[in-house]
Write an enzyme that holds these catalytic residues in place. Structure first.
Site, short mmCIF file in Angstrom:
data_model
loop_
_atom_site.label_atom_id
_atom_site.label_comp_id
_atom_site.label_asym_id
_atom_site.label_seq_id
_atom_site.Cartn_x
_atom_site.Cartn_y
_atom_site.Cartn_z
N GLY A 115 6.94 -33.67 -43.92
CA GLY A 115 6.17 -34.90 -44.69
C GLY A 115 5.45 -35.85 -43.79
N ASP A 116 5.05 -37.05 -44.10
CA ASP A 116 4.36 -38.18 -43.43
C ASP A 116 4.92 -38.31 -41.93
OD1 ASP A 116 2.56 -38.41 -45.65
OD2 ASP A 116 4.08 -39.73 -46.49
N GLU A 138 13.86 -28.50 -33.38
CA GLU A 138 15.21 -28.51 -33.40
C GLU A 138 15.80 -29.95 -33.35
OE1 GLU A 138 15.93 -26.04 -29.92
OE2 GLU A 138 15.32 -24.19 -31.10
N HIS A 139 14.70 -30.91 -33.16
CA HIS A 139 15.01 -32.23 -33.09
C HIS A 139 13.83 -33.14 -33.23
CE1 HIS A 139 13.40 -32.53 -28.95
NE2 HIS A 139 13.90 -31.28 -28.87
N ALA A 140 13.96 -34.35 -33.69
CA ALA A 140 12.95 -35.45 -33.68
C ALA A 140 12.10 -35.39 -32.61
CB ALA A 140 13.11 -36.78 -34.22
N ASP A 164 3.61 -45.34 -41.34
CA ASP A 164 3.48 -44.05 -41.80
C ASP A 164 4.66 -43.58 -42.01
OD1 ASP A 164 0.77 -44.15 -41.64
OD2 ASP A 164 0.70 -42.73 -40.05
N GLY A 199 7.56 -32.85 -47.55
CA GLY A 199 8.51 -33.98 -47.01
C GLY A 199 8.68 -34.86 -48.40
N1 LIG Z 1 14.54 -30.58 -36.39
C1 LIG Z 1 14.64 -31.94 -36.49
N2 LIG Z 1 15.60 -32.61 -36.80
C2 LIG Z 1 15.54 -33.81 -37.14
N3 LIG Z 1 14.51 -34.72 -37.14
C3 LIG Z 1 13.48 -34.00 -37.31
C4 LIG Z 1 13.36 -32.58 -36.90
N4 LIG Z 1 12.13 -32.17 -36.94
C5 LIG Z 1 11.40 -33.32 -37.14
N5 LIG Z 1 12.20 -34.21 -37.54
C6 LIG Z 1 11.89 -35.65 -37.50
O1 LIG Z 1 12.29 -36.14 -39.10
C7 LIG Z 1 11.33 -37.09 -39.64
C8 LIG Z 1 11.18 -37.04 -41.06
O2 LIG Z 1 10.46 -35.81 -41.43
P1 LIG Z 1 9.26 -35.50 -42.58
O3 LIG Z 1 8.46 -36.62 -42.58
O4 LIG Z 1 8.92 -34.39 -42.32
O5 LIG Z 1 10.16 -35.76 -43.87
P2 LIG Z 1 10.36 -36.87 -44.86
O6 LIG Z 1 10.69 -38.33 -44.15
O7 LIG Z 1 11.35 -36.47 -45.88
O8 LIG Z 1 9.13 -37.15 -45.67
P3 LIG Z 1 8.07 -38.30 -45.79
O9 LIG Z 1 7.72 -38.67 -44.21
O10 LIG Z 1 6.81 -37.84 -46.47
O11 LIG Z 1 8.69 -39.50 -46.49
C9 LIG Z 1 9.99 -37.05 -38.55
O12 LIG Z 1 9.87 -38.54 -38.22
C10 LIG Z 1 10.23 -36.13 -37.65
O13 LIG Z 1 10.11 -36.65 -36.49
C1 LIG Z 2 9.65 -50.54 -60.42
C2 LIG Z 2 8.39 -49.94 -60.00
C3 LIG Z 2 8.18 -49.76 -58.62
C4 LIG Z 2 7.25 -48.85 -58.53
C5 LIG Z 2 7.07 -48.41 -56.91
C6 LIG Z 2 6.02 -47.61 -56.63
C7 LIG Z 2 6.33 -47.09 -55.32
C8 LIG Z 2 5.03 -46.44 -54.87
C9 LIG Z 2 5.23 -45.75 -53.37
C10 LIG Z 2 4.05 -45.82 -52.66
C11 LIG Z 2 4.06 -45.61 -51.20
C12 LIG Z 2 2.78 -45.11 -50.49
C13 LIG Z 2 2.71 -45.31 -49.22
C14 LIG Z 2 3.34 -44.31 -48.33
C15 LIG Z 2 3.99 -44.43 -47.34
C16 LIG Z 2 4.45 -43.23 -46.28
O1 LIG Z 2 3.84 -43.66 -45.21
C17 LIG Z 2 5.95 -43.37 -46.48
C18 LIG Z 2 6.43 -42.20 -45.66
O2 LIG Z 2 6.29 -41.02 -46.32
N1 LIG Z 2 6.51 -43.49 -47.61
C19 LIG Z 2 7.20 -44.63 -47.99
C20 LIG Z 2 7.92 -44.71 -49.40
O3 LIG Z 2 7.35 -45.67 -47.28
#
Ligand SMILES: Nc1ncnc2c1ncn2[C@@H]1O[C@H](COP(=O)(O)OP(=O)(O)OP(=O)(O)O)[C@@H](O)[C@H]1O
Ligand SMILES: CCCCCCCCCCCCC/C=C/[C@@H](O)[C@H](CO)NC(C)=O
Ligand SMILES: [Ca+2]
Length: 524
Positions: free
Chosen positions: A176-177, A151-153, A480, A219
């Protein structure tokens, strides 16, 4: 079926073999390792099924269905099924019984899982993905689940400190990550709390976390999933969870002045990736596209940051960041680190061993400082930021991108997306490290002359180079995918601190796919 189905034991475990003269559901001849059978069920035959082919001749045919993992191209896994028919009810039941007993012997498989779903991650599809693609597979495999839609972060993280964790064989995060990071913090934190370990002590030997985490990717980047499975696909990940795969993972701890800040498993990035993340957080409504928008904006701003980096090279590990080979399933480099870890535990238990190894110091101006525990592959960058980094070798790759022209930085970024060597530039250095420290010039200056009133206002503009791209403010750490505002940090890699329901990226996936399309035989 009759005599045409048999199972035997070979080097890769028990194998179910069906060699029907007439093609059975999919193939002429298929082998299914029992480790890749998802479930076995008695099949209720309907009237239509009974009235086809040779089964017409049987008074009352019996059948059972075997659900198994089918490996497709690009590391994608799917659930397929094959139905075996039989005239003899007792024989049919014996088969079902025998197969179920074989499945019971797969003790690494989870029976009870705790699932956290972030409904707002990525394209906000987490709940739908889980309900439509994952839950039916868990139920087929007789896995019980307790599901929490957050429901929240920090909901998942806080919850993990309260639940009866011993009830579960694993924790699954749908997101996601960032969501993975939350669950990981909850689990590692809980483990240390239960063992009386003070996370604020940067030298504390952390207690390994044996409860595996499964990641159902939903994510925006899904880098941890992609780098440990080879694809970001919810069904593939669900199947890795069901069959009970296990992949150990290195975790870095991040501290500042004896205060614990965060853990990281993929990217800890300052400068470019920190700035991209900070800007993209304001554009969450754009979904995964926010990284492209902020990436372009940050690229144009071309800010560099001054600071001092110190690190201890990882001498224990066999690999190097310039290796041509990547970390793959059953990686011998990670196995060697595991062996060393076990030996060290035997020698000193969980006590901290004083580390006298030398520190190297580098001062400079950097566009990006990236510390990666794994290759950080994702759909945007299929080889990742450090293609030869290892998932579980107890080290991280420190990548320093020094101040260079915009054009050169673009050339570097483009190499994230193609096969060319990202480290083959005069302005890029890469080191394999086991610990690392960074202090920004700004915080060094502030610390060395806190009383210097003139410097108090130094953060406003760069007097020496008014038109340059040197950013006298600090950058942010991208930990991350979570922002971390700290200009002086110390990082330590903890070898194999946690485990995932994964097996690393499998080798020769293409060959396997080609082989499985052979008309002669299918290896499933
Ligand atoms: N119900 C919620 N409402 C708002 N934020 C949330 C909720 N549940 C989790 N979160 C937070 O949302 C953040 C981002 O989520 P998530 O990593 O799943 O997606 P993303 O950021 O789109 O993907 P990625 O991390 O792969 O780039 C997380 O840091 C998590 O703590
Ligand atoms: C003009 C060409 C640009 C190319 C840019 C390539 C981008 C590659 C992105 C790689 C990111 C990999 C590292 C992952 C990091 C994750 O922890 C984080 C959260 O999901 N993602 C990002 C984008 O910070
Ligand atoms: Ca590593």
């Amino acid at each position: 079926m009759y005599d045409r189905i048999m199972y035997r034991n070979n080097h890769s475990g028990a194998v179910l073999r069906c060699t029907c003269v007439k093609p059975c559901v999919h193939t002429d001849n298929c082998f299914v390792p029992t480790s890749e059978i998802i479930a076995v069920e008695e099949t209720e035959l309907n009237k239509k099924q009974r009235s086809i082919g040779k089964w017409q001749k049987m008074a009352k045919p019996h059948a059972f269905t075997v659900y198994y993992v089918k490996k497709a191209r690009n590391h994608r896994w799917r659930c397929r099924d094959v139905t075996f028919w039989c005239a003899d009810e007792i024989l049919c039941n014996q088969w079902i019984q025998a197969l179920k007993e074989l499945l019971e012997m797969q003790t690494c498989r989870p029976k009870q899982l705790l699932v956290y779903i972030n409904p707002y991650g990525g394209k906000r599809q987490g709940k739908r993905i889980y309900e439509q693609k994952v839950a039916p597979l868990f139920s087929l495999a007789s896995i019980s689940t307790d599901v929490v839609v957050t429901e929240h972060a920090n909901h998942a993280k806080d919850n993990l400190f309260e639940v009866n964790i011993n009830k579960y064989d694993g924790v699954v995060c749908v997101g996601g990550d960032g969501m993975f990071s939350e669950v990981m913090h909850g689990l590692i934190g809980r483990m240390q709390k239960d063992s009386g370990i003070d996370q604020n002590n940067p030298k504390a030997p952390l207690v390994q976390c044996n409860i595996r985490i499964g990641i159902i990717p939903a994510g925006s980047t899904d880098c941890v999933c992609y780098s440990t499975v080879g694809i970001s696909d919810p069904v593939t990940s669900a199947l890795h969870i069901i069959i009970g795969d296990c992949q150990p993972l290195d975790v870095s701890s991040v501290h500042q002045n004896n205060t614990f800040l965060k853990y990281a498993v993929s990217l800890l990035g300052y400068g470019f990736y920190g700035d991209v993340l900070k800007d993209s957080e304001k554009k969450r409504w754009m979904g995964p596209m926010r990284y492209d928008y902020s990436g372009f904006k940050t690229f144009l701003s071309h800010h560099y940051y001054e600071g001092t980096i110190s690190f201890q090279p990882a001498k224990h590990t066999l690999g190097s960041p310039r290796d041509k080979d990547s970390c793959r399933t059953g990686c011998y480099i990670c196995k060697e680190s595991e062996r060393q870890l076990a030996e060290q535990r035997k020698k000193c238990g969980f006590k901290h061993e004083e580390d006298e190894e030398e520190w190297k110091v580098i001062k400079g101006k950097f566009l990006a400082i990236n510390v990666v525990n794994m290759c950080c592959a994702c759909p945007r960058s299929p080889k990742g930021l450090s293609p030869a980094a290892h998932l579980a070798d107890g080290s991280a790759d420190l990548i320093l991108v020094r101040k260079c022209s915009r054009f050169d930085f673009l050339r570097y970024l483009v190499r994230h997306t193609n096969k060319d060597d990202q480290f083959d530039f005069s302005f890029v250095d890469v080191y394999r490290v086991k610990s690392f420290q960074f202090t920004s010039k700004l915080s060094e200056d502030n610390e060395s002359s806190v009383t210097d009133i003139g410097k108090k206002h130094f953060g406003q503009f760069c007097r020496d180079h008014p038109a340059c791209c040197c950013n006298i403010a600090n950058s942010t750490w991208n930990c991350d995918g979570e922002t971390l505002d700290s200009s002086a940090i110390e990082v330590r890699v903890h070898c194999q601190l946690m485990k995932l329901f994964a097996r690393g990226i499998e080798e020769n996936c293409k060959d396997e796919a080609a082989y499985s399309h052979s008309s002669v035989e299918q290896l499933l």
